[in-house]
Design a protein around this motif. Structure first.
Motif, PDB file in Angstrom:
ATOM      1  N   GLN A   1       0.871  -1.167   0.000  1.00  0.00           N
ATOM      2  CA  GLN A   1       0.000   0.000   0.000  1.00  0.00           C
ATOM      3  C   GLN A   1       0.913   1.223   0.000  1.00  0.00           C
ATOM      4  OE1 GLN A   1      -2.613   0.593   3.354  1.00  0.00           O
ATOM      5  NE2 GLN A   1      -4.017   1.783   2.100  1.00  0.00           N
ATOM      6  N   TRP A   2       0.842   1.996  -1.074  1.00  0.00           N
ATOM      7  CA  TRP A   2       1.759   3.102  -1.269  1.00  0.00           C
ATOM      8  C   TRP A   2       1.200   4.409  -0.710  1.00  0.00           C
ATOM      9  CZ3 TRP A   2       6.392   1.701  -2.742  1.00  0.00           C
ATOM     10  CH2 TRP A   2       7.301   2.674  -3.136  1.00  0.00           C
ATOM     11  N   GLU A   3      -0.090   4.606  -0.971  1.00  0.00           N
ATOM     12  CA  GLU A   3      -0.694   5.870  -0.584  1.00  0.00           C
ATOM     13  C   GLU A   3      -2.200   5.693  -0.442  1.00  0.00           C
ATOM     14  OE1 GLU A   3       0.830   9.697  -2.313  1.00  0.00           O
ATOM     15  OE2 GLU A   3      -1.097   9.628  -3.343  1.00  0.00           O
ATOM     16  N   GLU A   4      -2.777   6.411   0.508  1.00  0.00           N
ATOM     17  CA  GLU A   4      -4.234   6.450   0.655  1.00  0.00           C
ATOM     18  C   GLU A   4      -4.659   7.910   0.624  1.00  0.00           C
ATOM     19  OE1 GLU A   4      -7.794   4.485   3.272  1.00  0.00           O
ATOM     20  OE2 GLU A   4      -5.825   4.676   4.204  1.00  0.00           O
ATOM     21  N   ARG A   5      -5.670   8.215  -0.216  1.00  0.00           N
ATOM     22  CA  ARG A   5      -6.151   9.587  -0.365  1.00  0.00           C
ATOM     23  C   ARG A   5      -7.638   9.625  -0.033  1.00  0.00           C
ATOM     24  NH1 ARG A   5      -2.705   8.469  -4.741  1.00  0.00           N
ATOM     25  NH2 ARG A   5      -4.403   7.727  -6.048  1.00  0.00           N
ATOM     26  N   TYR A   6      -8.042  10.640   0.718  1.00  0.00           N
ATOM     27  CA  TYR A   6      -9.456  10.793   1.068  1.00  0.00           C
ATOM     28  C   TYR A   6      -9.743  12.272   1.282  1.00  0.00           C
ATOM     29  CZ  TYR A   6      -7.150  10.451   5.608  1.00  0.00           C
ATOM     30  OH  TYR A   6      -6.294  10.614   6.656  1.00  0.00           O
TER      31      TYR A   6
ATOM     32  N   GLU B   1      -5.022   8.840  12.102  1.00  0.00           N
ATOM     33  CA  GLU B   1      -3.660   8.795  12.635  1.00  0.00           C
ATOM     34  C   GLU B   1      -2.702   8.309  11.564  1.00  0.00           C
ATOM     35  OE1 GLU B   1      -3.203   6.799  16.348  1.00  0.00           O
ATOM     36  OE2 GLU B   1      -5.150   7.491  17.070  1.00  0.00           O
ATOM     37  N   VAL B   2      -1.515   8.876  11.586  1.00  0.00           N
ATOM     38  CA  VAL B   2      -0.464   8.479  10.653  1.00  0.00           C
ATOM     39  C   VAL B   2       0.135   7.153  11.132  1.00  0.00           C
ATOM     40  CG1 VAL B   2       1.728   9.146   9.619  1.00  0.00           C
ATOM     41  CG2 VAL B   2       0.023  10.885  10.152  1.00  0.00           C
ATOM     42  N   PRO B   3       0.256   6.167  10.234  1.00  0.00           N
ATOM     43  CA  PRO B   3       0.843   4.901  10.664  1.00  0.00           C
ATOM     44  C   PRO B   3       2.339   5.062  10.950  1.00  0.00           C
ATOM     45  CG  PRO B   3       0.508   4.903   8.295  1.00  0.00           C
ATOM     46  CD  PRO B   3      -0.099   6.165   8.822  1.00  0.00           C
ATOM     47  N   GLU B   4       2.855   4.162  11.769  1.00  0.00           N
ATOM     48  CA  GLU B   4       4.296   4.142  11.994  1.00  0.00           C
ATOM     49  C   GLU B   4       4.951   3.936  10.623  1.00  0.00           C
ATOM     50  OE1 GLU B   4       7.495   1.384  14.339  1.00  0.00           O
ATOM     51  OE2 GLU B   4       5.474   1.542  15.165  1.00  0.00           O
ATOM     52  N   ASN B   5       6.043   4.600  10.364  1.00  0.00           N
ATOM     53  CA  ASN B   5       6.759   4.546   9.081  1.00  0.00           C
ATOM     54  C   ASN B   5       5.968   5.169   7.942  1.00  0.00           C
ATOM     55  OD1 ASN B   5       9.004   3.025  10.168  1.00  0.00           O
ATOM     56  ND2 ASN B   5       7.579   1.313  10.243  1.00  0.00           N
ATOM     57  N   GLY B   6       5.028   6.050   8.254  1.00  0.00           N
ATOM     58  CA  GLY B   6       4.256   6.732   7.227  1.00  0.00           C
ATOM     59  C   GLY B   6       4.286   8.227   7.474  1.00  0.00           C
ATOM     60  N   ARG B   7       3.648   8.963   6.583  1.00  0.00           N
ATOM     61  CA  ARG B   7       3.551  10.407   6.788  1.00  0.00           C
ATOM     62  C   ARG B   7       2.224  10.918   6.267  1.00  0.00           C
ATOM     63  NH1 ARG B   7       7.348  13.604   2.565  1.00  0.00           N
ATOM     64  NH2 ARG B   7       6.258  12.919   0.710  1.00  0.00           N
ATOM     65  N   PHE B   8       1.812  12.042   6.811  1.00  0.00           N
ATOM     66  CA  PHE B   8       0.549  12.664   6.458  1.00  0.00           C
ATOM     67  C   PHE B   8       0.834  13.915   5.629  1.00  0.00           C
ATOM     68  CE2 PHE B   8      -2.752  15.836   7.330  1.00  0.00           C
ATOM     69  CZ  PHE B   8      -3.870  15.134   6.929  1.00  0.00           C
TER      70      PHE B   8
ATOM     71  N   SER C   1      -1.307  17.119   3.699  1.00  0.00           N
ATOM     72  CA  SER C   1      -2.579  17.785   3.459  1.00  0.00           C
ATOM     73  C   SER C   1      -2.457  18.593   2.178  1.00  0.00           C
ATOM     74  CB  SER C   1      -2.923  18.699   4.632  1.00  0.00           C
ATOM     75  OG  SER C   1      -4.178  19.296   4.416  1.00  0.00           O
ATOM     76  N   ALA C   2      -3.139  18.149   1.139  1.00  0.00           N
ATOM     77  CA  ALA C   2      -3.135  18.826  -0.154  1.00  0.00           C
ATOM     78  C   ALA C   2      -4.447  19.598  -0.284  1.00  0.00           C
ATOM     79  CB  ALA C   2      -2.990  17.794  -1.271  1.00  0.00           C
ATOM     80  N   PRO C   3      -4.573  20.499  -1.262  1.00  0.00           N
ATOM     81  CA  PRO C   3      -5.794  21.297  -1.384  1.00  0.00           C
ATOM     82  C   PRO C   3      -7.088  20.475  -1.431  1.00  0.00           C
ATOM     83  CG  PRO C   3      -4.112  22.169  -2.828  1.00  0.00           C
ATOM     84  CD  PRO C   3      -3.554  20.898  -2.238  1.00  0.00           C
ATOM     85  N   ASP C   4      -7.107  19.373  -2.164  1.00  0.00           N
ATOM     86  CA  ASP C   4      -8.342  18.592  -2.296  1.00  0.00           C
ATOM     87  C   ASP C   4      -8.317  17.262  -1.542  1.00  0.00           C
ATOM     88  OD1 ASP C   4      -9.524  20.517  -3.918  1.00  0.00           O
ATOM     89  OD2 ASP C   4      -8.667  19.652  -5.741  1.00  0.00           O
ATOM     90  N   TRP C   5      -7.165  16.865  -1.017  1.00  0.00           N
ATOM     91  CA  TRP C   5      -7.032  15.536  -0.434  1.00  0.00           C
ATOM     92  C   TRP C   5      -6.280  15.565   0.885  1.00  0.00           C
ATOM     93  CZ3 TRP C   5      -9.430  11.532  -2.809  1.00  0.00           C
ATOM     94  CH2 TRP C   5      -9.724  11.655  -4.164  1.00  0.00           C
ATOM     95  N   PHE C   6      -6.627  14.620   1.761  1.00  0.00           N
ATOM     96  CA  PHE C   6      -5.771  14.223   2.870  1.00  0.00           C
ATOM     97  C   PHE C   6      -5.046  12.983   2.349  1.00  0.00           C
ATOM     98  CE2 PHE C   6      -9.472  16.010   5.245  1.00  0.00           C
ATOM     99  CZ  PHE C   6      -8.810  17.113   5.792  1.00  0.00           C
ATOM    100  N   ILE C   7      -3.749  12.915   2.559  1.00  0.00           N
ATOM    101  CA  ILE C   7      -2.956  11.820   1.987  1.00  0.00           C
ATOM    102  C   ILE C   7      -2.109  11.181   3.080  1.00  0.00           C
ATOM    103  CG2 ILE C   7      -1.182  11.207   0.298  1.00  0.00           C
ATOM    104  CD1 ILE C   7      -2.039  13.775  -1.255  1.00  0.00           C
ATOM    105  N   ILE C   8      -2.160   9.854   3.138  1.00  0.00           N
ATOM    106  CA  ILE C   8      -1.251   9.102   3.996  1.00  0.00           C
ATOM    107  C   ILE C   8      -0.346   8.303   3.082  1.00  0.00           C
ATOM    108  CG2 ILE C   8      -1.038   7.252   5.668  1.00  0.00           C
ATOM    109  CD1 ILE C   8      -3.519   8.285   7.019  1.00  0.00           C
TER     110      ILE C   8
END
Length: 172
Positions: free
Chosen positions: A76-81, A91-98, A100-107
């Protein structure tokens, strides 16, 4: 004598090269229905991408999960919502990052990986699942396979075998 030795060495080199190439592992993707009917299968390059997209049942906003196949596993590379309510990640998973883009939240990241994914398909009213498969096109799963559970598998196979496996999907 010298020519004979060179010929034998060169022949052994070519034989070794042929065996190495024939047994070199390459990634193979397979998407099938619970009944076993294969929808898509074939060799894919390292880092091949596919994206699942749904419409969230409560929020009515799109949710996209991007996956990549690396070393015969699905990552799983990226999740957008677009909303973080009603069961969407907060919450940001361990070894991941959050991000915030104009139209999306991205993990991004998190190191989640599988040999196979079981993918439940909704219908026109619930889910509206789409699968975008790099190089294959887009499958409107909610129209073609409503209510199905699809099995998405990745595995390394020897090149000599994997080169013979190809199921071209009918994406109409």
């Amino acid at each position: 004598m010298y020519r004979k030795t060179l010929f034998v060495l060169f022949s052994l080199f070519l034989l070794s090269l042929g065996i190495t190439l024939a047994t070199w592992p390459i990634n193979v993707i397979s998407i099938s229905m619970e009944s076993g009917k294969v929808i898509v299968c074939g060799p894919i390059p390292e880092g091949w991408t596919f994206t699942s997209r749904i419409i969230h049942s409560l929020e009515k906003t799109p949710v996209e999960d991007e996956y990549r196949v690396v070393s015969g596993r699905i990552w799983q590379w990226e999740e957008r919502y677009q909303s973080n309510n009603a069961g969407l990640p907060t919450e940001v998973p361990e070894n991941g990052r959050f991000v915030s883009a104009p139209d999306w939240f991205i993990i991004r990241g998190g190191r989640n990986h599988w040999d196979a994914l079981r993918y439940r398909v909704g219908n026109c009213g619930l889910g509206r699942n789409l699968l975008a498969l790099e190089g294959f096109g887009q499958i409107r799963a909610f129209e073609r396979y409503p209510g199905e559970r699809l099995l998405i598998e990745a595995r390394p196979e020897p090149f000599a075998w994997a080169a013979r496996v190809l199921c071209v999907p009918d994406l109409r």
